[in-house]
Design an enzyme around this catalytic site. Structure first.
Site, PDB file in Angstrom:
ATOM      1  N   GLY A   1      72.730 -20.221  47.343  1.00  0.00           N
ATOM      2  CA  GLY A   1      73.232 -20.521  46.004  1.00  0.00           C
ATOM      3  C   GLY A   1      74.646 -20.032  45.786  1.00  0.00           C
TER       4      GLY A   1
ATOM      5  N   GLY B   1      73.268 -18.635  52.683  1.00  0.00           N
ATOM      6  CA  GLY B   1      73.549 -17.245  53.002  1.00  0.00           C
ATOM      7  C   GLY B   1      72.354 -16.503  53.567  1.00  0.00           C
TER       8      GLY B   1
ATOM      9  N   GLU C   1      74.432 -26.620  52.290  1.00  0.00           N
ATOM     10  CA  GLU C   1      75.865 -26.746  52.011  1.00  0.00           C
ATOM     11  C   GLU C   1      76.464 -28.000  52.639  1.00  0.00           C
ATOM     12  OE1 GLU C   1      75.458 -23.548  55.310  1.00  0.00           O
ATOM     13  OE2 GLU C   1      74.334 -24.299  53.608  1.00  0.00           O
TER      14      GLU C   1
ATOM     15  N   ASP D   1      78.339 -22.894  57.586  1.00  0.00           N
ATOM     16  CA  ASP D   1      78.960 -21.602  57.872  1.00  0.00           C
ATOM     17  C   ASP D   1      77.916 -20.572  58.292  1.00  0.00           C
ATOM     18  OD1 ASP D   1      77.762 -21.354  55.403  1.00  0.00           O
ATOM     19  OD2 ASP D   1      79.491 -20.466  54.398  1.00  0.00           O
TER      20      ASP D   1
END
Length: 210
Positions: free
Chosen positions: A29, A80, A103, A111
């Site tokens: 998020g 993440g 993402e 990433d």
């Protein structure tokens, strides 16, 4: 920081990484939050320095920590949350696990080390996950290699208790694996859509794939 201190402490034999609640391991998020802050007038360079630099440094520090890392990937593991778990030597999925790199669906590259671990998944599965943001659930995480052990949710707390009570100064990674193996279930190794994915994503050109 604490991770730097742990890196120097040879007495730390294992690190358990888990979520704080019952619903998610870590749902990410972060991109949404950054977009909101940008709309509120926070300078882009400040956002990059305050958030991404800290996030990527944390991911790298965990990944290179000289101790056995055990990620209990129960619940939602996205964005993440992938960065702080997927680089662990021991990655435990449950029937509640839901993995994705969402993402990619909004135009951001995968990433948190995505380019590293996704490229190492077999038969173009990593390319599929990285380009589509598709979700994996439960045993599918083990089937493709995102996780390497499957443990029922009901057994997770007992497993954690056993790890905490049995790990000592003489503990090796093999010892930790032997503890976890008592609680694992066998998982069929072939992912159900693997052949189709391998065929569709067998190209060096995005134009050919799409």
């Amino acid at each position: 920081d604490e991770l730097s201190q742990w890196q120097k402490n040879n007495q730390i034999k294992a690190l358990i990484i888990k979520g704080a609640g019952n619903k998610a391991f870590c749902a990410g998020g972060d991109v949404k939050t950054l977009c909101i802050q940008k709309q509120q007038g926070v300078a882009a360079d400040i956002l990059v320095d305050q958030f991404f630099r800290k996030e990527y440094t944390l991911d790298y520090s965990i990944a290179t920590l000289n101790t056995t890392k055990i990620a209990l990937m129960d619940g939602i593991v996205m964005g993440g949350g992938v960065g702080v778990s997927v680089h662990s030597e021991i990655r435990v999925a449950t029937e509640n696990s839901v993995f994705a790199m969402p993402e990619s669906r909004i135009g951001l590259f995968t990433d948190v080390g995505g380019g590293y671990f996704l490229s190492r998944l077999r038969n173009n599965i990593g390319l599929y996950l990285g380009l589509t943001g598709a979700r994996l659930r439960g045993k599918e995480l083990v089937q493709v290699g995102v996780a390497n052990y499957f443990v029922k949710k009901d057994n997770l707390q007992e497993l954690e208790n056993q790890l905490v009570s049995q790990v000592n100064d003489n503990t090796t990674q093999d010892h930790i694996v032997s503890i976890i193996s008592k609680y694992t279930e066998k998982v069929e190794q072939k992912y159900q859509r693997e052949e189709v994915i391998n065929e569709l994503f067998e190209s060096n050109s995005l134009a050919d794939i799409y």
